[in-house]
Design a protein around this motif. Structure first.
Motif, PDB file in Angstrom:
ATOM      1  N   GLN A 132       0.848  -1.189   0.000  1.00 10.03           N
ATOM      2  CA  GLN A 132       0.000   0.000   0.000  1.00 10.03           C
ATOM      3  C   GLN A 132       0.886   1.241   0.000  1.00 10.03           C
ATOM      4  N   VAL A 184       0.994   5.110   0.604  1.00  9.32           N
ATOM      5  CA  VAL A 184       0.271   6.201   1.265  1.00  9.32           C
ATOM      6  C   VAL A 184       0.905   7.512   0.820  1.00  9.32           C
ATOM      7  N   LYS A 228       0.869  11.667   0.643  1.00 14.63           N
ATOM      8  CA  LYS A 228       0.366  12.875   1.299  1.00 14.63           C
ATOM      9  C   LYS A 228       0.881  14.103   0.571  1.00 14.63           C
ATOM     10  N   ARG A 261       4.770   6.843   1.883  1.00 14.13           N
ATOM     11  CA  ARG A 261       5.262   5.663   2.594  1.00 14.13           C
ATOM     12  C   ARG A 261       4.747   4.428   1.872  1.00 14.13           C
ATOM     13  N   GLU A 266       8.459  -1.126   5.942  1.00 14.69           N
ATOM     14  CA  GLU A 266       7.852   0.165   5.597  1.00 14.69           C
ATOM     15  C   GLU A 266       8.963   1.095   5.137  1.00 14.69           C
ATOM     16  N   LYS A 310      -4.542   6.607  -0.415  1.00 14.24           N
ATOM     17  CA  LYS A 310      -3.949   5.287  -0.200  1.00 14.24           C
ATOM     18  C   LYS A 310      -4.165   4.452  -1.450  1.00 14.24           C
ATOM     19  N   LEU A 348      -7.168   9.220   2.791  1.00 12.10           N
ATOM     20  CA  LEU A 348      -6.310   9.030   3.953  1.00 12.10           C
ATOM     21  C   LEU A 348      -7.101   9.137   5.249  1.00 12.10           C
ATOM     22  N   SER A 349      -6.774   8.246   6.196  1.00 14.15           N
ATOM     23  CA  SER A 349      -7.317   8.360   7.537  1.00 14.15           C
ATOM     24  C   SER A 349      -6.345   9.199   8.370  1.00 14.15           C
ATOM     25  N   ASP A 384      -3.213   7.232   8.826  1.00 15.04           N
ATOM     26  CA  ASP A 384      -2.395   7.218   7.607  1.00 15.04           C
ATOM     27  C   ASP A 384      -1.579   8.508   7.492  1.00 15.04           C
ATOM     28  N   SER A 385      -2.245   9.627   7.763  1.00 14.20           N
ATOM     29  CA  SER A 385      -1.594  10.926   7.650  1.00 14.20           C
ATOM     30  C   SER A 385      -0.459  11.068   8.652  1.00 14.20           C
ATOM     31  N   ARG A 431       1.533   8.880   9.622  1.00 14.03           N
ATOM     32  CA  ARG A 431       2.716   8.105   9.227  1.00 14.03           C
ATOM     33  C   ARG A 431       3.765   8.987   8.556  1.00 14.03           C
TER      34      ARG A 431
END
Length: 216
Positions: free
Chosen positions: A7, A9, A11, A24, A31, A46, A87-88, A91-92, A94
Motif C-alpha cells: 500500500q 500512502v 500525502k 510511505r 515500511e 492510499k 487518507l485516515s 495514515d496521515s 505516518r
C-alpha cells in the motif's frame, strides 16, 4: 529488483514551490519512505498495488528546526495500482507533517528558514535584476513557479503566447491529445508543472493506467 504487493500512502504538503507529494510504502518486508518524482502526478490517498523496488537504502534530511531525520528509502522502478482510498488520520500521521520538499534535496537548497533569512538580506541590497529576469520564488503567486506563471495568460497576452509557453513546457508531446502520458524521467519541477497545467486544461489522471484523460 524485487516485486512486492503493498500500500502506497501519499500525502500532499504545501511548500515554498507549491504543493508536493511524499509517501510511505507499506509491505510485508517493511515500511519505506518514497520520494520518487513519479509521485508528483498523483493526488493524496492510499493506493493498493504491486511495486517493483529497484533499491532500498538509508537516507537522511534536515528539517528547518535543525533536526536530522534518518529513514529507510525505497526507489521504485515501476508500479501497478489497483485501488485508491482517502487518507485516515492514522495514515496521515505516518508522514512527517513538516517534511522538506524533495526538490530542495535535489537542488542542495538550504532549509526554508535559512532561505528566508538570505532573502531578507538581499532585499536590503540595491536591485540589479534585468527587466527580462524571472521573478524570485517569494515574489510569485503562492504555489506557482516561473514556468507556470509564464504558461498562464496575463492581461495583454495573446492566446498564441500561451500556446508557445505550453509547447515549451510539454516539449515533444505538444500539441496534447485527448489522452496524455507524461515522461516521468524528466526533472521533478517540470513534471509538477506539467501535471498542474494538465489539471488546468481539464485533464484527470487515470491512476490505474497512469495516463491523463481530457474531460468530456
Amino acid at each position: 529488483m524485487i516485486r512486492v504487493d503493498g500500500q502506497l500512502v501519499i500525502k500532499s504538503i504545501s511548500g515554498r514551490y507549491g504543493s508536493f507529494n511524499v509517501a510511505r510504502l507499506l509491505t510485508s518486508i517493511g515500511e519505506f519512505a518514497v520520494k520518487d518524482s513519479m509521485l508528483e502526478q498523483y493526488t493524496e490517498g492510499k493506493y493498493e498495488g504491486s511495486f517493483v523496488i529497484a533499491h532500498i537504502g538509508p537516507s537522511s534530511y534536515s528539517t528547518s528546526s535543525g533536526r536530522t531525520v534518518i529513514e529507510v528509502r525505497a526507489k521504485l522502478d515501476s508500479m501497478t495500482l489497483n485501488e485508491m482510498d482517502t487518507l485516515s488520520v492514522a495514515d496521515s500521521e505516518r508522514l512527517e507533517p513538516k517534511e522538506p520538499d524533495p526538490l530542495d534535496e535535489e537542488r542542495g537548497s538550504p532549509p526554508a528558514s535559512s532561505v528566508t533569512s538570505s532573502s531578507k538580506s538581499l532585499a536590503d541590497a540595491p536591485a540589479s535584476a534585468s527587466p527580462t529576469s524571472h521573478p524570485a520564488a517569494d515574489e510569485m503567486p503562492f504555489g506557482m513557479s516561473a514556468s507556470e506563471l509564464a504558461s498562464t495568460p496575463q492581461p495583454g497576452q495573446s492566446e498564441r503566447s500561451a500556446d508557445d509557453a505550453d509547447a515549451d513546457l510539454f516539449g515533444t508531446i505538444w500539441p496534447l491529445a485527448e489522452i496524455v502520458k507524461l515522461d516521468t524521467t524528466v526533472d521533478r519541477q517540470r513534471l509538477r508543472e506539467q501535471s498542474r497545467r494538465l489539471d488546468q486544461l481539464g485533464y484527470t489522471l487515470d491512476y490505474k493506467a497512469q495516463l491523463w484523460r481530457r474531460h468530456n
